[in-house]
Design a protein around this motif. Structure first.
Motif, PDB file in Angstrom:
ATOM      1  N   THR A  14     -11.363  16.194   5.944  1.00  0.00           N
ATOM      2  CA  THR A  14     -11.760  15.927   4.563  1.00  0.00           C
ATOM      3  C   THR A  14     -13.013  15.059   4.626  1.00  0.00           C
ATOM      4  O   THR A  14     -12.976  13.918   5.087  1.00  0.00           O
ATOM      5  N   PHE A  15     -14.137  15.662   4.189  1.00  0.00           N
ATOM      6  CA  PHE A  15     -15.426  14.975   4.224  1.00  0.00           C
ATOM      7  C   PHE A  15     -15.692  14.333   2.874  1.00  0.00           C
ATOM      8  O   PHE A  15     -15.284  14.863   1.820  1.00  0.00           O
ATOM      9  N   LEU A  16     -16.383  13.180   2.893  1.00  0.00           N
ATOM     10  CA  LEU A  16     -16.689  12.451   1.661  1.00  0.00           C
ATOM     11  C   LEU A  16     -17.546  13.284   0.716  1.00  0.00           C
ATOM     12  O   LEU A  16     -17.339  13.278  -0.491  1.00  0.00           O
ATOM     13  N   GLU A  17     -18.502  14.024   1.273  1.00  0.00           N
ATOM     14  CA  GLU A  17     -19.450  14.743   0.437  1.00  0.00           C
ATOM     15  C   GLU A  17     -19.071  16.194   0.173  1.00  0.00           C
ATOM     16  O   GLU A  17     -19.325  16.717  -0.907  1.00  0.00           O
ATOM     17  N   SER A  18     -18.450  16.868   1.129  1.00  0.00           N
ATOM     18  CA  SER A  18     -18.225  18.306   0.964  1.00  0.00           C
ATOM     19  C   SER A  18     -16.753  18.697   0.842  1.00  0.00           C
ATOM     20  O   SER A  18     -16.434  19.881   0.756  1.00  0.00           O
TER      21      SER A  18
END
Length: 173
Positions: free
Chosen positions: A31-35
């Motif tokens: 789980t990426f902050l931006e995507s």
């Protein structure tokens, strides 16, 4: 290559910073902050910010299924699918007595199923003997009886489609 555990933090060149939320046999679920949620290859290029170890459940469905099948085979008297020879499909077994009493008929598949159940129960008995607390000589004596039982049942091998399913008694010397 050492697997990262769930909770490990990484910095990916394309997706930025993220946290590993699941691990499969081929991918990290991150789980990426931006995507948001992305899957990336285990050997993808990224920087490890913080590694968490021993937080990976990499047991595959195949491994769980294989283990369950082995347990069921060992502890139940269910049997694997055994095929009847094609020529007997739809046939019937006729027992014709030598006196004036009525003969007995049954579908040959029913008779075949009973033979397979006998074989499977002998196998279970064999396993129980081998895992018992009997001394080695007693186990050998009982195993010889089982071998003779299999030998007595070899007449029914004609019913089996696959040779690997046949009863095998003592081999000729």
């Amino acid at each position: 290559m050492k697997l990262l555990g769930i909770g490990s933090r990484i910095d990916h060149p394309e997706h930025g910073k993220g946290v590993v939320t699941n691990v499969s046999s081929k991918y990290y679920w991150v789980t990426f902050l931006e995507s948001g949620l992305e899957t990336i290859d285990l050997d993808a290029d990224f920087e490890v910010i913080e590694a968490v170890e021993d937080e990976v459940d990499t047991v595959s469905f195949f491994e769980v299924e294989r283990s369950l099948v082995k347990i069921l085979e060992k502890w139940s008297d269910t049997h694997e699918k055994v095929a009847i020879a094609d020529k007997w499909k739809g046939g019937k077994l006729i027992l014709d007595p030598g006196d004036a009493t009525q003969n007995k008929e049954m579908p040959i598949e029913t008779f075949f199923h009973k033979i397979v159940m006998v074989r499977d129960r002998i196998r279970v008995m064999e396993q129980k003997i081998n895992s018992s607390n009997l001394d080695d000589q007693e186990k050998i004596d009982l195993q010889q009886y089982i071998t003779r039982i299999y030998g007595s049942l070899t007449s029914f091998n004609v019913l089996f489609k696959n040779k690997s399913d046949h009863f095998v008694g003592e081999k000729g010397k």
